[in-house]
Scaffold this motif. Sequence first.
Motif, PDB file in Angstrom:
ATOM      1  N   THR A   1      -6.569  -1.478   4.712  1.00 38.74           N
ATOM      2  CA  THR A   1      -6.865  -0.140   4.182  1.00 38.74           C
ATOM      3  C   THR A   1      -6.111   0.920   4.975  1.00 38.74           C
ATOM      4  O   THR A   1      -6.037   0.850   6.204  1.00 38.74           O
ATOM      5  CB  THR A   1      -8.377   0.151   4.247  1.00 38.74           C
ATOM      6  OG1 THR A   1      -9.089  -0.867   3.538  1.00 38.74           O
ATOM      7  CG2 THR A   1      -8.698   1.504   3.623  1.00 38.74           C
TER       8      THR A   1
ATOM      9  N   THR B   1       1.794   6.421  -6.914  1.00 38.08           N
ATOM     10  CA  THR B   1       0.691   7.279  -7.356  1.00 38.08           C
ATOM     11  C   THR B   1       1.101   8.742  -7.325  1.00 38.08           C
ATOM     12  O   THR B   1       0.817   9.504  -8.260  1.00 38.08           O
ATOM     13  CB  THR B   1      -0.539   7.068  -6.457  1.00 38.08           C
ATOM     14  OG1 THR B   1      -1.006   5.729  -6.619  1.00 38.08           O
ATOM     15  CG2 THR B   1      -1.662   8.034  -6.827  1.00 38.08           C
TER      16      THR B   1
ATOM     17  N   LYS C   1      -6.559   3.798   0.354  1.00 37.62           N
ATOM     18  CA  LYS C   1      -6.002   2.773  -0.513  1.00 37.62           C
ATOM     19  C   LYS C   1      -6.092   1.417   0.187  1.00 37.62           C
ATOM     20  O   LYS C   1      -5.874   1.320   1.391  1.00 37.62           O
ATOM     21  CB  LYS C   1      -4.537   3.086  -0.846  1.00 37.62           C
ATOM     22  CG  LYS C   1      -4.328   4.399  -1.582  1.00 37.62           C
ATOM     23  CD  LYS C   1      -4.901   4.357  -2.979  1.00 37.62           C
ATOM     24  CE  LYS C   1      -4.612   5.636  -3.747  1.00 37.62           C
ATOM     25  NZ  LYS C   1      -5.184   5.618  -5.110  1.00 37.62           N
ATOM     26  N   SER C   2      -6.396   0.384  -0.581  1.00 37.88           N
ATOM     27  CA  SER C   2      -6.604  -0.944   0.006  1.00 37.88           C
ATOM     28  C   SER C   2      -5.838  -2.013  -0.761  1.00 37.88           C
ATOM     29  O   SER C   2      -5.623  -1.904  -1.963  1.00 37.88           O
ATOM     30  CB  SER C   2      -8.099  -1.306   0.015  1.00 37.88           C
ATOM     31  OG  SER C   2      -8.843  -0.380   0.765  1.00 37.88           O
TER      32      SER C   2
ATOM     33  N   THR D   1      -5.052   9.593  -8.953  1.00 40.62           N
ATOM     34  CA  THR D   1      -5.169   9.193  -7.551  1.00 40.62           C
ATOM     35  C   THR D   1      -6.476   8.496  -7.224  1.00 40.62           C
ATOM     36  O   THR D   1      -6.553   7.780  -6.222  1.00 40.62           O
ATOM     37  CB  THR D   1      -5.053  10.422  -6.637  1.00 40.62           C
ATOM     38  OG1 THR D   1      -6.161  11.310  -6.894  1.00 40.62           O
ATOM     39  CG2 THR D   1      -3.745  11.159  -6.877  1.00 40.62           C
ATOM     40  N   GLU D   2      -7.509   8.743  -8.044  1.00 42.58           N
ATOM     41  CA  GLU D   2      -8.864   8.254  -7.762  1.00 42.58           C
ATOM     42  C   GLU D   2      -9.349   8.764  -6.408  1.00 42.58           C
ATOM     43  O   GLU D   2     -10.151   8.116  -5.728  1.00 42.58           O
ATOM     44  CB  GLU D   2      -8.924   6.727  -7.814  1.00 42.58           C
ATOM     45  CG  GLU D   2      -8.589   6.152  -9.171  1.00 42.58           C
ATOM     46  CD  GLU D   2      -8.712   4.640  -9.214  1.00 42.58           C
ATOM     47  OE1 GLU D   2      -8.830   4.048  -8.134  1.00 42.58           O
ATOM     48  OE2 GLU D   2      -8.687   4.065 -10.311  1.00 42.58           O
TER      49      GLU D   2
ATOM     50  N   CYS E   1     -10.418  10.010   5.992  1.00 43.43           N
ATOM     51  CA  CYS E   1     -10.876   9.528   4.689  1.00 43.43           C
ATOM     52  C   CYS E   1     -12.349   9.144   4.669  1.00 43.43           C
ATOM     53  O   CYS E   1     -12.915   8.952   3.590  1.00 43.43           O
ATOM     54  CB  CYS E   1     -10.047   8.313   4.260  1.00 43.43           C
ATOM     55  SG  CYS E   1      -8.415   8.732   3.605  1.00 43.43           S
TER      56      CYS E   1
ATOM     57  N   GLU F   1       2.430   1.725  -3.385  1.00 44.58           N
ATOM     58  CA  GLU F   1       1.447   2.200  -4.364  1.00 44.58           C
ATOM     59  C   GLU F   1       1.135   3.675  -4.152  1.00 44.58           C
ATOM     60  O   GLU F   1       0.945   4.425  -5.122  1.00 44.58           O
ATOM     61  CB  GLU F   1       0.170   1.368  -4.256  1.00 44.58           C
ATOM     62  CG  GLU F   1       0.305  -0.041  -4.808  1.00 44.58           C
ATOM     63  CD  GLU F   1      -1.005  -0.799  -4.765  1.00 44.58           C
ATOM     64  OE1 GLU F   1      -1.984  -0.268  -4.196  1.00 44.58           O
ATOM     65  OE2 GLU F   1      -1.058  -1.925  -5.299  1.00 44.58           O
ATOM     66  N   ALA F   2       1.084   4.111  -2.894  1.00 45.43           N
ATOM     67  CA  ALA F   2       0.823   5.526  -2.615  1.00 45.43           C
ATOM     68  C   ALA F   2       1.956   6.400  -3.149  1.00 45.43           C
ATOM     69  O   ALA F   2       1.704   7.446  -3.765  1.00 45.43           O
ATOM     70  CB  ALA F   2       0.643   5.740  -1.114  1.00 45.43           C
TER      71      ALA F   2
ATOM     72  N   ILE G   1       0.833  -1.197   0.000  1.00 44.59           N
ATOM     73  CA  ILE G   1       0.000   0.000   0.000  1.00 44.59           C
ATOM     74  C   ILE G   1       0.868   1.248   0.000  1.00 44.59           C
ATOM     75  O   ILE G   1       0.612   2.206  -0.751  1.00 44.59           O
ATOM     76  CB  ILE G   1      -0.940   0.010   1.223  1.00 44.59           C
ATOM     77  CG1 ILE G   1      -2.022  -1.053   1.085  1.00 44.59           C
ATOM     78  CG2 ILE G   1      -1.606   1.376   1.385  1.00 44.59           C
ATOM     79  CD1 ILE G   1      -2.939  -1.152   2.278  1.00 44.59           C
TER      80      ILE G   1
END
Length: 244
Positions: free
Chosen positions: A122, A56, A103-104, A83-84, A149, A52-53, A49
């Motif tokens: 998450t 991104t 993010k998950s 980023t969605e 979030c 990926e962050a 995660i």
Amino acid sequence: MNRLVTTGCLTALVVLIVLFGTLASWLWYRHWHDGNVNSERAEKALVLILEEARDTADDTVRALDTTDTTDADILTEVIWRRTEAPVITYDASRREFTATAAKSVVYDEKVMIPGGGPVKVTRCFVFIYTHGPGHAWTSKVSERDDDVCRPGTQIGNRSRLALTYISSMYARDLTRTGIQDALDPTGRRSFDVKDVVRKGDTMTVSVLVSSSEATVDQCYRFTRPVRSDDGQGSATAVSASSCG
């Protein structure tokens, strides 16, 4: 005979003790082993995660660097597509965008009895993109509490719901009042249709989507074809800096 019966009972008892001891040792080992495996998988999921962050953030900066514009709406869309993030705010004085997104990652939990399976890990992230001197973009990523979030997750779910409704509506009903009634029939003000514009065979709908108690909101623009008054069509959605 009594001696034989006593000896047989003692033998059976010893066998049972050995069997139960072996079973207890095996259960303890499986519990210990499965716990270690699950801990390793959870740690790997967390590392993934975080990676990926960061990826991104880097990918978004590259996209912003190649976008030759200062238009906040266009830049918001660029950030949203990378980023969605369901919520993106813009500070004009700092030339800074803040995107909040959860993010998950899913991993399989190992258990010896029914009840295991996919487990979702998450984390909540805040991405800050700043347009500094020399037209270069920089990014900063920070992990936050889940509460940060939560409003955005709710807005993301509601924006997808709005996309489904707008896609399924007949073209003749795509008016400001018609869309408002379809999205918010109970008057909870989770959706506020700000504008509906038709150009040729395309309809653009601007909707302010709010979280519960209207603590956070985000503008979304929905676009769908309207080739006839009775037709339906697949809509698309993008995040916008404002509905004005």
